[in-house]
Design a protein around this motif. Sequence first.
Motif, PDB file in Angstrom:
ATOM      1  N   ASP A  70      71.091 -67.566 -82.573  1.00 30.53           N
ATOM      2  CA  ASP A  70      71.935 -68.008 -83.688  1.00 30.53           C
ATOM      3  C   ASP A  70      71.569 -67.351 -85.016  1.00 30.53           C
ATOM      4  O   ASP A  70      72.193 -67.621 -86.043  1.00 30.53           O
ATOM      5  CB  ASP A  70      71.894 -69.536 -83.825  1.00 30.53           C
ATOM      6  CG  ASP A  70      70.514 -70.058 -84.213  1.00 30.53           C
ATOM      7  OD1 ASP A  70      69.585 -69.240 -84.415  1.00 30.53           O
ATOM      8  OD2 ASP A  70      70.354 -71.294 -84.312  1.00 30.53           O
ATOM      9  N   GLY A  71      70.551 -66.506 -85.022  1.00 29.84           N
ATOM     10  CA  GLY A  71      70.197 -65.769 -86.223  1.00 29.84           C
ATOM     11  C   GLY A  71      69.476 -66.575 -87.284  1.00 29.84           C
ATOM     12  O   GLY A  71      69.326 -66.107 -88.422  1.00 29.84           O
ATOM     13  N   THR A  72      68.965 -67.749 -86.938  1.00 32.87           N
ATOM     14  CA  THR A  72      68.264 -68.558 -87.934  1.00 32.87           C
ATOM     15  C   THR A  72      66.751 -68.406 -87.863  1.00 32.87           C
ATOM     16  O   THR A  72      66.043 -68.885 -88.750  1.00 32.87           O
ATOM     17  CB  THR A  72      68.600 -70.055 -87.746  1.00 32.87           C
ATOM     18  OG1 THR A  72      68.113 -70.496 -86.472  1.00 32.87           O
ATOM     19  CG2 THR A  72      70.103 -70.281 -87.836  1.00 32.87           C
TER      20      THR A  72
ATOM     21  N   ASN B 224      73.155 -62.532 -87.759  1.00 36.43           N
ATOM     22  CA  ASN B 224      73.638 -62.843 -89.107  1.00 36.43           C
ATOM     23  C   ASN B 224      73.865 -61.598 -89.952  1.00 36.43           C
ATOM     24  O   ASN B 224      74.058 -61.695 -91.168  1.00 36.43           O
ATOM     25  CB  ASN B 224      72.636 -63.761 -89.804  1.00 36.43           C
ATOM     26  CG  ASN B 224      71.228 -63.153 -89.855  1.00 36.43           C
ATOM     27  OD1 ASN B 224      71.014 -62.034 -89.387  1.00 36.43           O
ATOM     28  ND2 ASN B 224      70.280 -63.889 -90.411  1.00 36.43           N
TER      29      ASN B 224
END
Length: 719
Positions: free
Chosen positions: A310-312, A261
């Motif tokens: 997913d960068g979460t 992200n």
Amino acid sequence: MSGELPVESFYDLSRPTDTAVSPDGQTVAFTVAESDPDEDERVASLYVVPTDGSREPHRLTRLPGASSPTWSPDGSRLAFVAARDEDVSRRVGRQDDDSDDEDAAEADASAESDGDDDASGEDDVDGDDDSDEATAGPNSDEPKPQVWCFDLELGGDATQLTSLDEGVSEFDWSPDGNRLVVSSRDPTEEEQEYLEQRKDGGPIETERLQHKVNGVGWTDEVTTYLFVVDLDTGETERLDEATAAGPMSDASGLQPAWGPNDRIAYVTSDADEPDDTFVTDLFLIDPDGSNVEKVTAGDRFLGGPKWSPDGTQVAFVSGDPENWYVPSEIHVADLDTDELRSLSESLDRTVAMGAGPQWASDDELYTPVADGGKSRLVRLTPDADAPKRVFEAQGDYRAIQALDVGGDHASLVVSDPNEGWDIYSLSLDDIDATDEAEAESFKRLSALNTVVVDEYEMPQTRRVTYESDGWEVEGIVYAPADFDFDDPDPLPTIVAIHGGPMSYDEPEFRFEHPIFTSRGYLVFRPNYRGGTSYGREFAEELRGQWGTAEVADIVAGVEDLADRGWTDPDRVFGHGFSYGGIAQGYLVTQTDLLTAAVPEHGIYDLRSDYGNGDSRLWTEHEFGTPWENPDTIDAASAITDAGNIDTPLLVMAGGQDWRCPPTQSEQLYVAAKSQGVDAKLVVYPDEHHAVSNPERATHRLEQILDWYERHDPAVEVEE
């Protein structure tokens, strides 16, 4: 097979250290520490090998030094840290006068902000790491470590990517592969003047509470920052809010991780007096230095942040900052919900030493844990399903000492008592295999130590359990290749005691084992109470009570081996480094177990040790201060019972050991010698909390073997 393994075979050992799988899972990069006998040092080289084992490993680097191999996000480039002479492309050519002036002005301006740090070697608490890569310190004129990179599509030599004055200690790629985030020291003009006078032998000046760190030396007030380096322009921007702080920050750094992200995670302390706490926190920052966010709650000791694909989410190792006997855990921060949770708490097992989380997907990750005297893999899920022990195919007689996951493959550093250290690969499809026949993808990719393990007989290895004070205690036994466990002739036995004490022994390759067993010794490694891998209750038996449970467990273990007929009770010799040395101090002051002892790099007087090295906080958390709890501290100090010593002592120390300062070894030596006990002191002047310089490492083993033989009642020593 040949007979006794020569001590000089240490020069033939190659030990893999870092490992990294390419994003597509097809290639493993790894570094190997080897001995350079001409320079008398251990040097590291970078290799690559396909995960399918279709060819032998290929050496990429031909110059000494390489660490932290890291693939670019697209897998086309492989970066690493090395202290090399400046890239020739940065030294050749001629620029016009205007551009020269402009570049000089930029250089002057950047001198205010583009500082750097020397790459510290791994800080090995137990002194067992023999891969000590020489690096340029902050006061050295040698080249500073920088980030270098191989373009594996175009080929050719490595290209220098950074040129920070003080060097680079750690780094990570941006998601687009066009930038790097690096950690580097940045001295002010006044601090630079101090560093220069220190280089010239000037006085040491510090106002740091943490005034020393093992492997680093005397600390200073120079700040380490994160910097973002643009690989196209070379422009370097300092992130002023991302600074290293904490008692061990000079060695542990900021641990930057650049997420998908485009946010950068890092670890530091924001305490009012950061040198007075082990508490660290996870922070996020944008690449332009804005939008700083503190993610964690200021009550844990953190390390090794890793982003989910997913960068979460960010996973990291989390431990109790005041009680190191409590198992460390894998925690996850969910950035969408602001939730923090432990994924491994229910295991009651600590994350293996040096290990961390490895994401396989957004809902699955792996880590090695210490479990019953073995480093083994577990699967964790962010949705809080129970952790699952996996890869039973590992077996009970080899150790997983490093793990990395890329694509659909894992790479592992495996230590096998009979094969040495090697790189293995494993498809994640086979990670639930219960035996090796099922794990078709489990491949040994290297054969690094065949010159030693194929020519000389390696030891037999057995696990043993015995009772001590109502506890079941386990130990590892290494025996000569021809030893008959069922119809034994009792052997002289070396009690090898692990460090920590928050550590553990497992079946693995250590050079000392065949050195001893090939000379007819049995080696016993007890996993005494206080050590990890058997749960919190087992470990906390020793907290604040050194010289109690572990002494009972070691004595009970030797007595058990004697009852089995394996050990000659009149020929028992002590061996151990760090807490292994400390424990020998208790054994020789409380028992008559040992025929002769070799305590190395230990602490024997906690009162006088206070403030002399880098362990002040550990002492305070476990025992208090000498003025608040003098009785507790003295009770845990072997020196207070030194009048009981009648065991011959070979006491060994590192002259620059700031974990267990050499003055501690001097005290024990003088206490024994002044009473007429046969004693000898050996100090290696330039060594830290390890002895890895090849000449000194071999000298150490020769001294130990000579000491055992000199005091073995069954050996006639010529006068």
